[in-house]
Design a protein around this motif. Structure first.
Motif, short mmCIF file in Angstrom:
data_model
loop_
_atom_site.label_atom_id
_atom_site.label_comp_id
_atom_site.label_asym_id
_atom_site.label_seq_id
_atom_site.Cartn_x
_atom_site.Cartn_y
_atom_site.Cartn_z
N ILE A 16 40.26 5.34 7.42
CA ILE A 16 41.29 5.03 6.84
C ILE A 16 41.71 4.39 7.26
O ILE A 16 42.72 5.66 8.24
CB ILE A 16 41.05 5.06 5.49
N VAL A 17 42.26 3.64 7.84
CA VAL A 17 44.31 2.82 8.83
C VAL A 17 45.23 2.48 7.76
O VAL A 17 45.07 1.90 6.91
CB VAL A 17 43.87 2.43 9.61
N THR A 18 46.24 3.21 7.76
CA THR A 18 47.84 2.99 7.00
C THR A 18 48.34 2.64 8.58
O THR A 18 49.38 3.39 8.27
CB THR A 18 48.19 3.57 6.34
N LEU A 19 48.25 1.47 8.74
CA LEU A 19 49.45 1.00 10.22
C LEU A 19 50.93 0.79 9.66
O LEU A 19 51.68 1.24 10.43
CB LEU A 19 48.97 -0.64 10.56
N ALA A 20 51.86 0.63 8.26
CA ALA A 20 52.83 0.94 8.15
C ALA A 20 53.54 2.06 8.79
O ALA A 20 54.92 1.27 9.49
CB ALA A 20 52.84 0.90 6.46
N SER A 21 52.96 2.80 8.90
CA SER A 21 53.81 4.51 9.30
C SER A 21 52.78 5.09 9.78
O SER A 21 53.48 6.20 10.61
CB SER A 21 54.74 4.85 7.82
N GLY A 22 51.81 4.82 10.48
CA GLY A 22 50.41 5.80 10.48
C GLY A 22 49.35 5.34 10.33
O GLY A 22 48.96 4.86 9.94
N LYS A 41 51.62 9.62 11.97
CA LYS A 41 52.66 8.89 12.37
C LYS A 41 53.08 8.46 14.15
O LYS A 41 53.38 9.77 14.29
CB LYS A 41 53.85 9.78 11.53
N PHE A 42 53.60 7.60 13.15
CA PHE A 42 53.43 6.93 15.14
C PHE A 42 54.90 5.75 15.12
O PHE A 42 54.77 4.80 16.15
CB PHE A 42 52.45 5.99 15.54
N ALA A 43 55.63 5.47 14.03
CA ALA A 43 56.39 4.84 13.13
C ALA A 43 57.90 5.12 14.56
O ALA A 43 58.26 4.42 15.05
CB ALA A 43 56.99 4.67 12.74
N ASP A 44 57.87 6.35 15.50
CA ASP A 44 58.38 6.66 16.37
C ASP A 44 58.01 6.48 17.18
O ASP A 44 59.01 6.73 18.91
CB ASP A 44 59.28 7.98 16.33
N LEU A 45 57.46 5.89 18.18
CA LEU A 45 56.76 5.15 19.53
C LEU A 45 56.83 3.59 19.50
O LEU A 45 56.93 3.19 18.98
CB LEU A 45 55.42 6.01 19.75
N ASN A 46 57.47 3.74 20.80
CA ASN A 46 57.52 2.49 21.57
C ASN A 46 55.83 2.47 21.85
O ASN A 46 55.45 2.26 23.05
CB ASN A 46 58.32 1.88 22.44
N VAL A 47 54.96 1.81 20.79
CA VAL A 47 53.44 1.67 21.64
C VAL A 47 53.04 0.66 22.96
O VAL A 47 52.70 0.79 23.68
CB VAL A 47 52.12 2.05 20.09
N SER A 48 53.67 -0.22 23.08
CA SER A 48 53.70 -1.54 24.05
C SER A 48 53.71 -0.96 25.14
O SER A 48 53.81 -1.44 26.24
CB SER A 48 54.73 -2.51 23.17
N SER A 49 54.70 -0.09 25.28
CA SER A 49 55.21 1.57 26.74
C SER A 49 54.21 1.35 27.66
O SER A 49 53.24 2.34 25.70
CB SER A 49 56.29 2.11 26.70
N PRO A 50 53.43 2.05 28.31
CA PRO A 50 52.54 3.63 28.59
C PRO A 50 52.58 4.65 28.16
O PRO A 50 51.61 5.72 27.58
CB PRO A 50 52.45 3.39 30.13
N GLU A 51 54.43 4.78 28.11
CA GLU A 51 54.42 6.57 27.81
C GLU A 51 54.16 6.61 26.24
O GLU A 51 53.40 7.70 25.61
CB GLU A 51 55.54 6.40 27.90
N GLY A 52 54.22 5.58 25.11
CA GLY A 52 54.47 5.41 23.94
C GLY A 52 52.84 5.52 23.63
O GLY A 52 52.43 5.91 22.07
N ALA A 53 51.92 4.91 23.81
CA ALA A 53 50.66 4.53 23.74
C ALA A 53 50.28 5.71 24.19
O ALA A 53 48.99 5.94 23.74
CB ALA A 53 49.86 3.24 24.54
N ALA A 54 50.51 6.64 25.43
CA ALA A 54 50.32 7.52 25.85
C ALA A 54 49.77 9.28 24.48
O ALA A 54 49.40 9.43 24.62
CB ALA A 54 50.45 8.16 26.92
N GLU A 55 51.05 8.89 24.20
CA GLU A 55 51.76 10.00 23.35
C GLU A 55 51.12 9.31 21.71
O GLU A 55 50.49 10.58 21.27
CB GLU A 55 53.20 9.42 23.26
N LEU A 56 50.72 8.02 21.53
CA LEU A 56 49.66 8.44 19.91
C LEU A 56 48.38 8.57 20.31
O LEU A 56 48.17 9.34 19.57
CB LEU A 56 49.96 6.86 20.42
N TYR A 57 47.96 8.42 21.37
CA TYR A 57 46.74 8.91 21.73
C TYR A 57 46.53 10.36 22.20
O TYR A 57 45.85 10.89 20.75
CB TYR A 57 46.06 8.73 23.64
N ALA A 58 47.56 11.03 22.34
CA ALA A 58 47.26 12.31 22.27
C ALA A 58 47.64 12.89 21.04
O ALA A 58 47.06 13.51 20.39
CB ALA A 58 48.77 13.07 22.84
#
Length: 120
Positions: A16-22, A41-58
């Protein structure tokens, strides 16, 4: 395959995914009628950047490992198949090319980018 593993696979399939804040990853539970989730939560990340995407993956990976442990209160060795499925399902639901790229870099079986939805 024992019944606990079957239950984990069935529960994991119901991500189940809630994209608004995580988003949430369901955990395999000892009781088949009970589903637990972990919100990442990933609202604090810039998922468009390689670093943000890597942090979200982690974060997704850490949540999947916890969710796929037999008990959230006392994490123990997790089910690798459950973790792999939970991560893949979460990446698909987040639906960001940058996150697909991180996933595909780190996994033997890449996710096809054809799964990316045109709608965000």
């Amino acid at each position: 395959m024992n019944s606990l593993n079957i239950i984990r696979h069935v529960v994991t399939a119901a991500v189940i995914v809630t994209l608004a804040s995580g988003f949430a990853l369901p955990a395999g539970a000892a009781d088949a009628t009970e589903v637990h989730s972990i919100t990442v939560k990933f609202a604090d990340l810039n998922v468009s950047s390689p670093e943000g995407a890597a942090e979200l993956y982690a974060r997704i990976r850490a949540a999947a490992r916890t969710a796929c442990s037999p008990s959230e209160s006392t994490p123990s060795p997790f089910n690798d198949a459950c973790v792999r499925k939970a991560i893949a399902d979460a990446v698909i639901r987040v639906n960001r090319m940058e996150l697909y790229a991180v996933y595909n870099e780190r996994n033997k079986t890449p996710l096809p980018t054809a799964l990316l939805s045109q709608q965000r």
